[in-house]
Scaffold this motif. Sequence first.
Motif, short mmCIF file in Angstrom:
data_model
loop_
_atom_site.label_atom_id
_atom_site.label_comp_id
_atom_site.label_asym_id
_atom_site.label_seq_id
_atom_site.Cartn_x
_atom_site.Cartn_y
_atom_site.Cartn_z
N LEU A 109 0.80 -1.23 0.00
CA LEU A 109 0.00 0.00 0.00
C LEU A 109 0.83 1.28 0.00
O LEU A 109 0.29 2.37 0.20
N ALA A 110 2.13 1.16 -0.22
CA ALA A 110 2.98 2.35 -0.15
C ALA A 110 2.87 3.23 -1.38
O ALA A 110 3.34 4.37 -1.37
N GLY A 111 2.25 2.72 -2.46
CA GLY A 111 2.14 3.50 -3.68
C GLY A 111 1.41 4.81 -3.49
O GLY A 111 1.72 5.81 -4.15
N GLY A 112 0.44 4.83 -2.58
CA GLY A 112 -0.31 6.06 -2.35
C GLY A 112 0.23 6.90 -1.22
O GLY A 112 -0.37 7.91 -0.84
N LEU A 113 1.37 6.50 -0.65
CA LEU A 113 1.94 7.21 0.48
C LEU A 113 2.80 8.38 -0.01
O LEU A 113 3.69 8.21 -0.84
N ASN A 114 2.54 9.56 0.52
CA ASN A 114 3.32 10.75 0.18
C ASN A 114 4.23 11.09 1.35
O ASN A 114 3.79 11.67 2.34
N VAL A 115 5.50 10.69 1.25
CA VAL A 115 6.47 10.99 2.31
C VAL A 115 6.91 12.44 2.14
O VAL A 115 7.61 12.78 1.18
N LYS A 116 6.53 13.29 3.08
CA LYS A 116 6.81 14.72 2.97
C LYS A 116 8.08 15.12 3.69
O LYS A 116 8.75 16.07 3.28
N ASN A 117 8.43 14.43 4.75
CA ASN A 117 9.58 14.81 5.55
C ASN A 117 10.88 14.56 4.79
O ASN A 117 11.17 13.44 4.37
N ARG A 118 11.68 15.60 4.60
CA ARG A 118 12.89 15.51 3.80
C ARG A 118 13.90 14.53 4.40
O ARG A 118 14.55 13.76 3.69
N LYS A 119 14.04 14.55 5.72
CA LYS A 119 15.01 13.66 6.36
C LYS A 119 14.56 12.21 6.30
O LYS A 119 15.37 11.30 6.16
#
Length: 271
Positions: A110-120
Amino acid sequence: MLVELVFHANYTDGRNRFDGLDHYNGAVSLLGLSQILLISLNAFFNRDIITQAPAAKGFRVVLGRSKEGSWDQALHLIITNKEVLAVAEDLGKSGLYDLLKWVMLSGVGLAGGLNVKNRKAKKIIRELEQHNDDLHEKLDEALKRVHSPVKHQGLTVHIMSGRKNLASFNEETLRYIETEIVHDEQKTIVRGVSRFNARTGTGRFIKDADAASVPFYPDEKLSKSSSRALVDSLAYLTRDKFVPVKAVVSKVTSSDGHLKAYVLYTASATT
């Protein structure tokens, strides 16, 4: 200052209505969750992918009081080492949440729809995906254990931190981890390489620099030219340049069609 975080494993209605969490299923599920947290957090904090959860260093996961209701178990992350504390504080809660969501959702497709915003957090994900020891492979058995109440009682498992839902495990995610269909059709795709082990021929493909990765494994031993193309693509990515390869693959999916992996036949440079 980030010294302690509280997570919750919450067991609710799923295929069946909740009428109690069987002791054995609950214990197995909490064991799996403990393994996921300890192995994942050790990778995030110490950049070390361990095989045994008790080998985690610099922090502990401690059981708290469970709540009445459907069934809820608190788990406290307690950091005991100043170097680990410095890494955790630098990441902050948002970075840690992004990393935990990434590792748990990736494990169930289910990671395809995950938006990782944190740069670190993005930087740590990139580093881990280029590591020859695949974090997700180390968590396969733990994820199956977490699903024990789903499989045997028809319940749903929610992993929470406060009101934030990090992941939910249900009938759909159970089908994903328990089934694997290798399709006959071969097709050519264009993908970057975020991880590659030249000895085994296994690795991970990405659509772009920020996309979720998909594992691949060779149909048989890869040719030297295929391996060289994969190595070159990975080398470019380590220098923050996305240079994909053309890969001939067939899909490996779960029974409901979710992509789990690719079988790789050949790879070649796109330029």
